[in-house]
Design an enzyme around this catalytic site. Structure first.
Site, mmCIF file in Angstrom:
data_model
loop_
_atom_site.group_PDB
_atom_site.id
_atom_site.type_symbol
_atom_site.label_atom_id
_atom_site.label_comp_id
_atom_site.label_asym_id
_atom_site.label_seq_id
_atom_site.Cartn_x
_atom_site.Cartn_y
_atom_site.Cartn_z
ATOM 1 N N CYS A 185 -34.834 -27.715 70.174
ATOM 2 C CA CYS A 185 -34.207 -28.765 69.190
ATOM 3 C C CYS A 185 -32.795 -28.024 68.649
ATOM 4 O O CYS A 185 -32.009 -28.935 68.146
ATOM 5 C CB CYS A 185 -35.013 -29.123 67.808
ATOM 6 S SG CYS A 185 -36.413 -29.803 68.363
ATOM 7 N N SER B 165 -38.273 -37.596 61.967
ATOM 8 C CA SER B 165 -37.158 -38.105 62.650
ATOM 9 C C SER B 165 -37.733 -38.836 63.724
ATOM 10 O O SER B 165 -38.868 -38.436 64.440
ATOM 11 C CB SER B 165 -36.226 -36.826 63.159
ATOM 12 O OG SER B 165 -37.079 -35.960 63.770
ATOM 13 N N LYS C 250 -32.921 -37.701 60.444
ATOM 14 C CA LYS C 250 -33.952 -38.720 59.983
ATOM 15 C C LYS C 250 -33.134 -40.293 60.264
ATOM 16 O O LYS C 250 -34.049 -40.988 60.792
ATOM 17 C CB LYS C 250 -34.109 -38.831 58.271
ATOM 18 C CG LYS C 250 -35.053 -39.657 57.912
ATOM 19 C CD LYS C 250 -36.544 -39.517 58.246
ATOM 20 C CE LYS C 250 -37.245 -40.874 58.534
ATOM 21 N NZ LYS C 250 -36.702 -41.916 59.185
ATOM 22 N N HIS D 99 -32.812 -37.954 66.447
ATOM 23 C CA HIS D 99 -32.920 -36.520 66.806
ATOM 24 C C HIS D 99 -33.036 -36.554 68.476
ATOM 25 O O HIS D 99 -34.100 -36.265 68.913
ATOM 26 C CB HIS D 99 -33.764 -36.044 66.089
ATOM 27 C CG HIS D 99 -34.127 -34.540 66.316
ATOM 28 N ND1 HIS D 99 -32.902 -33.727 66.712
ATOM 29 C CD2 HIS D 99 -35.155 -33.789 66.304
ATOM 30 C CE1 HIS D 99 -33.460 -32.556 66.874
ATOM 31 N NE2 HIS D 99 -34.851 -32.477 66.595
HETATM 32 C C1 LIG Z 1 -42.969 -40.683 64.386
HETATM 33 C C2 LIG Z 1 -43.320 -40.810 65.675
HETATM 34 C C3 LIG Z 1 -44.838 -40.360 66.123
HETATM 35 C C4 LIG Z 1 -43.396 -42.372 65.995
HETATM 36 O O1 LIG Z 1 -43.269 -42.821 67.219
HETATM 37 P P1 LIG Z 1 -44.376 -44.107 67.630
HETATM 38 O O2 LIG Z 1 -45.723 -44.284 66.881
HETATM 39 O O3 LIG Z 1 -44.203 -44.357 69.080
HETATM 40 O O4 LIG Z 1 -43.370 -45.195 66.693
HETATM 41 P P2 LIG Z 1 -42.805 -46.611 67.586
HETATM 42 O O5 LIG Z 1 -41.594 -45.933 68.367
HETATM 43 O O6 LIG Z 1 -43.799 -47.449 68.476
HETATM 44 O O7 LIG Z 1 -42.081 -47.271 66.334
HETATM 45 C C5 LIG Z 1 -42.839 -48.188 65.687
HETATM 46 C C6 LIG Z 1 -41.630 -48.757 64.808
HETATM 47 O O8 LIG Z 1 -41.233 -47.907 63.550
HETATM 48 C C7 LIG Z 1 -39.984 -47.508 64.039
HETATM 49 N N1 LIG Z 1 -39.749 -46.096 63.746
HETATM 50 C C8 LIG Z 1 -40.220 -45.339 64.552
HETATM 51 N N2 LIG Z 1 -40.008 -43.971 64.319
HETATM 52 C C9 LIG Z 1 -39.264 -43.953 63.158
HETATM 53 C C10 LIG Z 1 -38.769 -43.154 62.266
HETATM 54 N N3 LIG Z 1 -39.071 -41.991 62.347
HETATM 55 N N4 LIG Z 1 -38.148 -43.699 61.051
HETATM 56 C C11 LIG Z 1 -38.072 -44.839 60.762
HETATM 57 N N5 LIG Z 1 -38.533 -45.821 61.655
HETATM 58 C C12 LIG Z 1 -39.223 -45.537 62.780
HETATM 59 C C13 LIG Z 1 -39.663 -47.966 65.247
HETATM 60 O O9 LIG Z 1 -38.141 -48.627 65.358
HETATM 61 C C14 LIG Z 1 -40.420 -49.133 65.253
HETATM 62 O O10 LIG Z 1 -40.066 -50.312 64.690
HETATM 63 P P3 LIG Z 1 -40.205 -51.915 65.100
HETATM 64 O O11 LIG Z 1 -41.632 -51.978 65.465
HETATM 65 O O12 LIG Z 1 -39.518 -52.659 64.020
HETATM 66 O O13 LIG Z 1 -39.195 -51.709 66.450
HETATM 67 C C15 LIG Z 1 -42.265 -40.252 66.641
HETATM 68 O O14 LIG Z 1 -40.919 -40.963 66.452
HETATM 69 C C16 LIG Z 1 -42.292 -38.871 66.586
HETATM 70 O O15 LIG Z 1 -42.991 -38.075 67.188
HETATM 71 N N6 LIG Z 1 -41.223 -38.401 65.928
HETATM 72 C C17 LIG Z 1 -41.052 -36.936 65.706
HETATM 73 C C18 LIG Z 1 -40.181 -36.123 66.708
HETATM 74 C C19 LIG Z 1 -40.102 -34.830 66.795
HETATM 75 O O16 LIG Z 1 -41.082 -34.045 66.688
HETATM 76 N N7 LIG Z 1 -39.071 -34.116 66.988
HETATM 77 C C20 LIG Z 1 -38.856 -32.936 67.234
HETATM 78 C C21 LIG Z 1 -38.849 -32.211 65.804
HETATM 79 S S1 LIG Z 1 -38.928 -30.632 65.651
#
Ligand SMILES: CC(C)(COP(=O)(O)OP(=O)(O)OC[C@H]1O[C@@H](n2cnc3c(N)ncnc32)[C@H](O)[C@@H]1OP(=O)(O)O)[C@@H](O)C(=O)NCCC(=O)NCCS
Length: 390
Positions: free
Chosen positions: A88, A212, A333, A337
């Site tokens: 990242c 994020s 956030k 990202h």
């Molecule tokens: C948090 C996480 C698990 C969510 O993924 P997911 O369960 O597949 O979520 P979805 O994409 O199905 O999203 C579900 C809903 O929440 C919303 N949403 C998803 N992630 C969000 C977030 N981080 N913040 C705000 N809203 C979020 C989406 O827009 C979606 O809304 P909608 O239903 O109105 O369209 C994923 O975003 C993640 O793994 N994030 C971390 C990424 C990471 O590790 N980066 C490297 C860091 S070192």
């Protein structure tokens, strides 16, 4: 060594951009930055691009060559293009390598860019791809994901320092409020502490709004020797420091997981190089891949004492207008990202702020800004200090 300036910037819209491919967004960012700097393709000496995992996200490697080709810089101009990777922190590292190239005198005009196209695969596959930036043999193989690893950091921070879920949530609330004013942000909706606490739990204590998201996006900056920067722009922004530090890949090898030692060290080195202290910084973009990461970052960089980041945030000190505005862009956030692009987007935000071009996000009188980009759970940290004055 020569002084280096940033003379042009551009970030694409971050989000789920299914109608465009990686080559489209990185070209949009690169061309936008060149136009901003009034630089022509013929003047480019080198391209350096941060990209974490083209292979896993879109089954495309050799990203540097792809970009030079698609941007029309390969066939006749044969512009050298190099991809760098530090998970990242790939974007921050691309900026640092570009600065090295110009500072050394080897190159004059360098495009430092970052790109990631993450939403063409399922969230589960994206999580697996991201987890490759942790220690595969000790963490990944046990099923650890980044939300899981940062949840452990959060748990210990809460245990040692009394940090609360409400304080973590306040990071997300503040960053969404900033992102609401940023046209490139993935999420432009304001949220409340209650919204965060009511949102689905991803890895206790981190809710989905503490994380994020998965994002597509690209960003680019144009670097030039400071001596010729005014030939291109009336508002060059000068690089006062570039620094990088490493730490263990796995969390279990660290003495204290609530401190990212690489951030501490990269911060110290940057302040030393710039001959500045945290008090001199007007705003900072830190790596808030999870809300706890922003709290650790402001502590590790010395803006607040260890353990006091949660309270400091809750009191509004990190909001625009506060003691030290943090993540005026909306951070990882709210902006999203796209892992290879984030480090460059942070620099673009600081440049726009120092130029006075940040609109409703503007920090009054901003003169010196800082970026902090982290790879994985802190095995790499890259810090830059940028200034209006040379
Ligand atoms: C948090 C996480 C698990 C969510 O993924 P997911 O369960 O597949 O979520 P979805 O994409 O199905 O999203 C579900 C809903 O929440 C919303 N949403 C998803 N992630 C969000 C977030 N981080 N913040 C705000 N809203 C979020 C989406 O827009 C979606 O809304 P909608 O239903 O109105 O369209 C994923 O975003 C993640 O793994 N994030 C971390 C990424 C990471 O590790 N980066 C490297 C860091 S070192």
């Amino acid at each position: 060594m020569r002084d280096v300036a940033i003379i042009g910037v551009k970030t694409t819209k971050f989000g789920e951009n299914w109608d465009v491919s990686l080559r489209d967004i990185i070209t949009e960012a690169g061309v936008g930055a060149l136009e901003d700097a009034r630089v022509t393709g013929e003047e480019i000496d080198a391209i350096i691009v941060g990209n974490m995992s083209g292979g896993q996200f879109i089954e495309q490697e050799h990203i540097g060559a792809l970009i030079a080709d698609y941007a029309g810089l390969a066939k006749e101009l044969h512009v050298p293009a190099t991809r760098v990777e530090a998970a990242c922190a790939s974007g921050g590292l691309a900026l640092r390598q570009g600065i090295h190239a110009v500072a050394s005198g080897l190159e004059d005009i360098v495009v430092a860019a970052g790109v990631e196209k993450m939403t063409d695969i399922s969230s589960t596959s994206a999580s697996t791809a991201l987890a490759a930036a942790a220690d595969r043999e000790w963490e990944g193989i046990m099923g650890a994901t980044f939300p899981g690893l940062y949840a452990m950091i959060a748990k210990l921070h809460m245990h040692k320092y009394g940090t609360t879920s409400e304080q973590l949530a306040q990071v997300a609330v503040k960053n969404h409020a900033n992102g609401a004013h940023n046209p490139i942000a993935q999420y432009r909706n304001k949220i409340s502490v209650e919204d965060v606490l009511r949102s689905i739990m991803v890895a206790d204590p981190l809710h989905i709004f503490d994380c994020s998201p998965i994002t597509d996006g690209a960003a680019a900056v144009i670097l030039a020797p400071a001596d010729i920067a005014h030939k291109y722009t009336d508002t060059p922004i000068y690089v006062k420091a570039t620094s990088q530090a490493s730490d263990t890949l796995a969390l279990h090898d660290r003495k204290d997981i609530t401190t990212l030692a690489a951030s501490v060290e990269a911060g110290k080195r940057a302040f030393k190089m710039a001959k500045l202290t945290p008090k001199d910084i007007d705003l900072v973009e830190v790596h808030d891949c999870f809300t706890i990461a922003e709290i650790c970052a402001i502590e590790d960089l010395g803006f607040v004492k260890k353990g006091e980041g949660g309270k400091f945030t809750e009191e509004g000190n990190t909001a625009i207008g506060g003691k030290i505005p943090v993540n005026t862009s909306g951070g990882l956030k709210a902006c999203g990202h796209p892992v290879g692009a984030t480090g460059i987007k942070q620099a673009v935000e600081i440049v726009e702020q120092l130029r006075g071009d940040a609109g409703k996000r503007q920090v009054d009188g901003a003169e010196i800004g800082m970026t902090h980009n982290v790879g994985g759970s802190g095995a790499t940290a890259v810090v830059h200090i940028l200034s209006r004055d040379r």
